[in-house]
Design a protein around this motif. Structure first.
Motif, PDB file in Angstrom:
ATOM      1  N   ARG A  15      12.558 -38.639 -18.598  1.00  0.00           N
ATOM      2  CA  ARG A  15      11.119 -38.342 -18.583  1.00  0.00           C
ATOM      3  C   ARG A  15      10.869 -36.840 -18.556  1.00  0.00           C
ATOM      4  N   GLU A  16      11.889 -36.070 -18.137  1.00  0.00           N
ATOM      5  CA  GLU A  16      11.753 -34.617 -18.015  1.00  0.00           C
ATOM      6  C   GLU A  16      12.162 -33.888 -19.294  1.00  0.00           C
ATOM      7  N   THR A  17      12.487 -34.651 -20.347  1.00  0.00           N
ATOM      8  CA  THR A  17      12.863 -34.035 -21.613  1.00  0.00           C
ATOM      9  C   THR A  17      11.707 -33.219 -22.162  1.00  0.00           C
ATOM     10  N   MET A  18      11.966 -31.980 -22.527  1.00  0.00           N
ATOM     11  CA  MET A  18      10.914 -31.135 -23.082  1.00  0.00           C
ATOM     12  C   MET A  18      10.651 -31.548 -24.531  1.00  0.00           C
ATOM     13  N   ALA A  19       9.358 -31.722 -24.855  1.00  0.00           N
ATOM     14  CA  ALA A  19       9.009 -32.277 -26.161  1.00  0.00           C
ATOM     15  C   ALA A  19       7.688 -31.711 -26.652  1.00  0.00           C
ATOM     16  N   ASN A  20       7.484 -31.794 -27.961  1.00  0.00           N
ATOM     17  CA  ASN A  20       6.188 -31.454 -28.548  1.00  0.00           C
ATOM     18  C   ASN A  20       5.244 -32.638 -28.358  1.00  0.00           C
ATOM     19  N   ILE A  21       4.125 -32.382 -27.694  1.00  0.00           N
ATOM     20  CA  ILE A  21       3.202 -33.450 -27.309  1.00  0.00           C
ATOM     21  C   ILE A  21       1.801 -33.150 -27.824  1.00  0.00           C
TER      22      ILE A  21
END
Length: 235
Positions: A15-21
């Motif tokens: 859930r802590e994966t950095m992603a483009n949101i």
């Protein structure tokens, strides 16, 4: 799920994966795109279909544009409902925990989780420890492995089990998977002799961000994982 072989693989993504949101207003209007923890993608939505679609979009971006056709989101209350729909889930505790019902559940002991114990077990986390979410994910995979084994046994004894589980979870779930498709996939997996789910974790590094923990996938390892799970090499 490979419908030809019945083999099923699940990829665990932090859930802590950095992603483009994509960020949306309360009215559902697109505002901008931001780089944040993956778990926030669900927050930028309506808590239902739009939130699921936004989460799917971000996960697809993490996984090099891999198409994701279906989603299945569960409210936390569904954990105990599904757990008890197959008579509880037996496993070996990997943490010390006090049951919501008062019994002591010690690390290393074999226990059958019932009711709210299942939710407590998969949610327990020490937020002061940087690696706590990774530890929790390992525990969730352990629980899911045990859950699948219990569910497969139940399905072999009663083919209506997938229908019973789907109906029990319905008040707590948001999905674009129909009951027919879920039943087909479950029975196909069992009848083809697989009956197990292979869990794979996305490798990477966790760092302390300005406010929260941030997980960065190993790009090469992630790419190789996607190729191994979703593609077949043609010689």
């Amino acid at each position: 799920n490979n419908t030809k072989t019945g083999d099923t693989t699940a990829i665990s993504l932090s859930r802590e994966t950095m992603a483009n949101i994509n960020v949306y207003s309360a009215e559902g209007k697109y505002i901008n795109n931001t780089y944040e923890q993956l778990c926030l993608a669900y927050a930028y939505g309506d808590g239902k279909e739009l939130s699921c679609e936004n989460s799917v979009r971000s996960v697809s971006r993490i996984m090099y544009g891999l198409p994701i056709n279906s989603y299945f989101a569960l409210d936390l209350d569904a954990i105990s409902v599904l757990n008890d729909s197959i008579g509880g889930v037996s496993l070996t505790m990997n943490i010390d925990m006090t049951s919501p019902y008062g019994r002591e559940m010690l690390k290393g002991t074999d226990i059958t989780l019932i009711g709210k114990e299942a939710e407590s077990y998969v949610r327990a986390r020490d937020s002061m420890v940087l690696e706590s979410n990774n530890d929790r994910m390992d525990r969730q995979i352990q629980y899911l492995n045990s859950f699948v084994k219990e569910a497969v046994t139940s399905i072999k004894e009663d083919a209506s089990t997938p229908v019973r589980m789907y109906n029990a979870a319905s008040p707590y779930m948001v999905t674009n998977l129909s009951l027919d498709k879920v039943t087909y996939l479950a029975l196909n997996t069992v009848t083809k002799g697989a009956g197990e789910v292979t869990f794979k974790s996305v490798p990477g590094e966790i760092k302390k961000g300005e406010k929260y923990a941030e997980f960065y996938p190993d790009e090469t390892a992630l790419y190789e994982l996607i190729l191994s799970v979703f593609y077949t090499q043609i010689s």
